[in-house]
Design an enzyme around this catalytic site. Structure first.
Site, PDB file in Angstrom:
ATOM      1  N   HIS A  20      16.564   7.719-103.687  1.00 16.40           N
ATOM      2  CA  HIS A  20      16.494   8.160-102.284  1.00 16.40           C
ATOM      3  C   HIS A  20      16.724   9.663-102.173  1.00 16.40           C
ATOM      4  CE1 HIS A  20      16.722   8.266 -98.030  1.00 16.40           C
ATOM      5  NE2 HIS A  20      18.003   8.010 -97.866  1.00 16.40           N
TER       6      HIS A  20
ATOM      7  N   CYS B  63      17.186  11.493 -92.837  1.00 10.83           N
ATOM      8  CA  CYS B  63      16.480  10.759 -93.896  1.00 10.83           C
ATOM      9  C   CYS B  63      15.104  10.315 -93.454  1.00 10.83           C
ATOM     10  CB  CYS B  63      17.305   9.564 -94.337  1.00 10.83           C
ATOM     11  SG  CYS B  63      19.020  10.004 -94.608  1.00 10.83           S
TER      12      CYS B  63
END
Lengths: 348, 384, 130
Positions: free
Chosen positions: B332, B83
């Site tokens: 996200h 991420c």
């Protein structure tokens, strides 16, 4: 002198009561409980199978035997529920215990007799001097078709025995085998549940072979029922072992320590081996034990053991079978049991 | 080393973009950044993408996206640190410009996550953990942060309500961000009563599954000055690693990689935590924001929960955290997140953040994290 | 679906908890590595992890990855073993409410998951109350 140098049991903690199963099928629970002398049975969790239970029972046996697993020359698992159709259970168990690579392994299958078959072969290889230590395991997560009488008894459990020549817990006096071709219970390839011959599983199958083996081994050794402190029979339900004991002239007190079935169910290949483990848990030095298994198809293996002084030293090195049976239980409802046993059809 | 400035930013509305493919989303976003910078050619591009392979079955996306963006034959590089991939794309672009190797670089990130089902997305995200020793045991991404949360609660007395307040704050901020996936307010009660995902974390503690991209154009500060652009300089960058298995860390509640990355960035920028006007942090889960504020030195170790409760990190607080709505409300799309943080900070420093503008913002920070903290990238930006 | 090689390679760790011990700083670490994570020494010996420990943190996974979908909800914890090594693993055979930080657990051999209906069965360790 050869015999058992370590033994261990394993029973999953889940249970289901006869009433819970009967309720689903509209069956009369009290008559089942009376007829089969069953109250409840063990059920494996979805993450438990013949392999995992074999490992845990074997670890308990190793705790009592106190040997280096690498010295075990043969490891045999008897089961009618080997997780793979092709690929041995024994290799996984041997690898987990640290027995590999110098060892012989085989998966046995002979309905409920497969466990004592593994014991029979391991023991006799030790006797023949081929191996130093041998291990025989009986384990099953047996399946009964939903609604069938077998569903009330088909249970899960394992017992493991390590055989050797020194530091013996129970000396082997003799072994004996008795078998004919008798199709009383079977499961064809690709079938999920076994089939059985109903009342045919009784007299010409269970009773004939168990009495045949018991009488044969007693005759060969010039022994009578009263010469034994305890006797362990295969326990497909509560009634059969008690009845066969009576037929042979054994008293209830000789049978009871190894009679686990009312609270355990029929653990198939694990059944009489678990009975033997429970009996060793309470046996005293010098006690004489008779073990007679039964496997449909059909045959019985018989063993005579004489318990040694060492039993007192090793007994408490691993969990006692009755403790595994009576403590830390988790009762399931039928829905959860059906999920655990994959009796619910799900989307792919 | 040359000074580096951000001269263009691009981001579109994030969410479940059913009609758009990975390349559609990316190109649309990158074009916005090119337009914002007032240029049509770049020298090089970096694309942060965690797992285009697992999410859309496409690897080799750097060339694909360079092609669709009309930039062939520029060098295009996909970078991956789970991420934190987006943050790393900026860092590598920064290094290329600062070194003098290239002048105009596109630092970007993209993830198209909704083309797989929920359990497959859970699996794909879970690959940021140690697959052989965490994944094999059935742990999930929320599960890892839940392990951290439980340990933090045990060690410091952080409460379930304090965790919820992170989500409440970020949703409140996101309400004012028209590009956010979830533009609605939530309450502490709603968080506490939302569906359990990995105890003690509920669904409203978790950032969503999102499709989206973000892009930033960087170039030497001198060039930016000549172009007459508002000068938003990247004055500090830091990147550090930690064990990806949280069980192997000496203190599971402490994000060492974030601490180390921040230390580098603070030193390079010659700034201290109190010099920072706003921060975009990686709140993939509520507990993450609490731990990150501690590791960045904004609050004392163990006081992250109390700080949220006291409003320290709120819009009106001493140091606003996640004015964009954070990962929680903005969404996200994993590979894009690190760049979206830069987009937000750039907007704030330019004074273009509209209703959520932090008054007199001059120095902003971004913190982008991979996995359960196994990698972390920190940047400090300043308006000259 | 991966070939069985990937599973097979990890058998010593997953079945027997084989770990390394650094002969210089004496650190025990798991899984084995080629160099000590603490002192970087390469003189290592094989050892086995302790089979008992206590829970230092845990969670209940309610949204599982695809391979575990039949099992959810299930508990996963980090266990500090008696030799100081921390291990991530499922905690089974107890009610979720009974799991607490500090709870004593021991290892048991269990099936972790199956590779579909026809693939291999994947075994390893889990934790049960001690």
């Amino acid at each position: 002198m050869e015999g058992i140098i370590g033994y261990g049991a394993y029973i999953p903690r889940n249970r289901i009561k006869v009433e819970e199963i009967a309720k689903v099928w509209g069956a009369d629970a009290p008559s089942y409980k009376r007829g089969l002398m069953l109250e409840e049975k063990s059920v494996p969790s979805p993450d438990q199978d013949t392999i995992t239970m074999s490992v845990e029972a074997s670890k308990n046996a190793l705790k009592r035997a106190k040997i280096d697993p690498a010295d075990i020359g043969a490891l045999y698992i008897g089961s009618e529920s080997h997780p793979y159709a092709v690929k041995p259970s024994g290799t996984v168990v041997a690898e987990a215990l640290g027995v590999t690579p110098e060892a012989h392994t085989a998966d046995f299958e002979f309905a409920c007799k497969a466990g004592t078959e593994g014991m029979f072969v391991a023991l006799n290889l030790v006797k023949a001097g081929v191996i130093k230590f041998g291990m025989g395991i009986g384990a099953d997560t047996s399946q009964g078709a939903p609604g069938d009488a077998l569903e009330y008894s088909a249970a899960a459990g394992a017992a493991a025995f390590i055989f050797g020549r020194d530091k013996i817990v129970a000396k082997i006096v003799d072994t004996y085998a008795y078998m004919t071709d008798t199709p009383d219970f079977w499961r064809r390839e690709y079938q999920y549940y076994p089939q059985h011959g109903g009342r045919f599983t009784g007299e010409p199958a269970y009773f004939k072979h168990v009495t045949g083996a018991a009488r044969g081994i007693m005759q060969n050794n010039d022994m009578k029922p009263e010469d034994f402190n305890y006797v362990i029979f295969h326990q497909p339900n509560g009634k059969f072992p008690l009845r066969v004991g009576k037929m042979l002239g054994f008293k209830k007190e000789q049978i009871e320590p190894g009679w686990l079935v009312n609270k355990l169910g029929n653990t198939y290949s694990g059944s009489s081996p678990l009975g033997l483990a429970a009996t060793l848990d309470i046996a005293k030095p010098g006690d004489m034990l008779l073990l007679v298994s039964y496997g449909s198809g059909a045959g019985s293996d018989a063993f005579i053991f004489k318990v040694t002084d060492r039993i007192e030293e090793v007994r408490n090195l691993a969990p006692l079978t009755r403790d595994l049976l009576d403590k830390n239980k988790n009762y399931l409802e039928y829905g959860e049991y059906a999920k655990f046993r994959r009796k619910i059809r799900k989307a792919d | 080393m040359r000074d580096v400035a951000v001269i263009g930013i691009g981001m579109t509305k994030w969410g479940e973009l059913w009609k758009k493919s990975l390349r559609d989303i990316y190109v649309e976003t990158a074009l916005l950044a090119l337009e914002d910078a007032g240029i049509d050619r770049i020298d090089s591009m970096y694309i942060g993408s965690m797992s285009s392979g697992l999410f859309v079955g496409q690897e080799h996306i750097a060339s694909l996206l360079a092609d669709y963006l009309g930039q062939l034959p520029v060098p295009a590089t996909r970078v991956e640190t789970a991420c934190a991939s987006g943050g790393l794309a900026l860092r590598l672009g920064f290094m290329e410009v600062a070194s003098g190797m290239s002048d105009v670089v596109l630092a970007s990130g993209v993830e198209k996550m909704t083309d797989v089902g929920g359990d497959e997305a859970t699996y794909a995200l879970g690959t940021a953990a140690d697959q052989e020793y965490e994944g094999y045991q059935g742990i999930t991404f929320p599960g890892l942060y839940a392990l951290i949360a439980r340990a933090h609660m045990q060690k410091y007395g952080t409460t379930r309500e304090q965790l919820a307040k992170v989500a409440v704050k970020n949703h409140h901020n996101g309400l004012k961000n028209p590009l956010a996936q979830y533009q609605f307010e939530i309450t502490v009660e709603a968080v506490l009563n939302s569906v359990k995902v990995a105890d003690p974390l509920n669904i409203l503690d978790c950032s969503p599954i999102t499709d989206g991209a973000a892009a930033a154009i960087i170039c030497p500060a001198d060039m930016a000055r000549k172009m007459g652009k508002p000068l938003i300089k990247v004055i500090g960058t830091g990147h550090a690693t930690d064990t990806i298995q949280i069980s192997q860390r000496k203190d599971m509640t402490w994000l060492e990689a974030t601490y180390q990355a921040a230390k580098q960035a603070y030193a390079m920028a010659d700034k201290k935590p109190e010099d920072i006007d706003l921060i975009e942090v990686h709140d993939c889960f509520t507990i993450a924001e609490i731990c990150v504020t501690e590791a960045l030195g904004i609050v004392e170790k163990g006081k992250g929960g109390e700080a949220v409760e006291a409003g320290l990190t709120a819009m009106e607080g001493k140091i606003p955290v996640n004015t964009s709505g954070g990962l929680k409300s903005k969404g996200h799309p994993v590979g894009a997140t690190g760049i979206a943080q830069v987009v937000e900070v750039t907007k704030q420093l330019r004074g273009e953040a509209g209703e959520r503008q932090v008054k007199d913002a001059r120095v902003g920070m971004t913190q982008n994290m991979g996995g359960s903290g196994g990698s972390s990238v920190v940047h400090i930006l300043e308006r000259e | 679906m991966s070939t069985p090689s990937r599973y097979w390679r990890e058998i010593p760790q997953r079945y027997r908890l084989e770990a390394n011990k650094c002969n210089r700083c004496k650190l025990i670490f798991f899984p084995p590595r080629l160099l000590c994570p603490e002192c970087k020494n390469r003189d290592l010996e094989k050892t086995k992890l302790a089979e008992k420990g206590e829970v230092i943190t845990y969670t209940i996974i309610r949204v599982p990855p695809a391979q575990f979908s039949d099992q959810a909800p299930y508990a996963v914890g980090i266990i500090e073993l008696k030799d100081g090594v921390n291990l991530t693993g499922q905690i089974v055979d107890c009610a979720f409410d009974d799991i607490k930080i500090g709870m004593k657990v021991k290892l048991e051999f269990r099936k972790l998951f199956e590779q579909g209906h026809a693939g291999i069965l994947c075994y390893g360790y889990k934790f049960v109350p001690d």
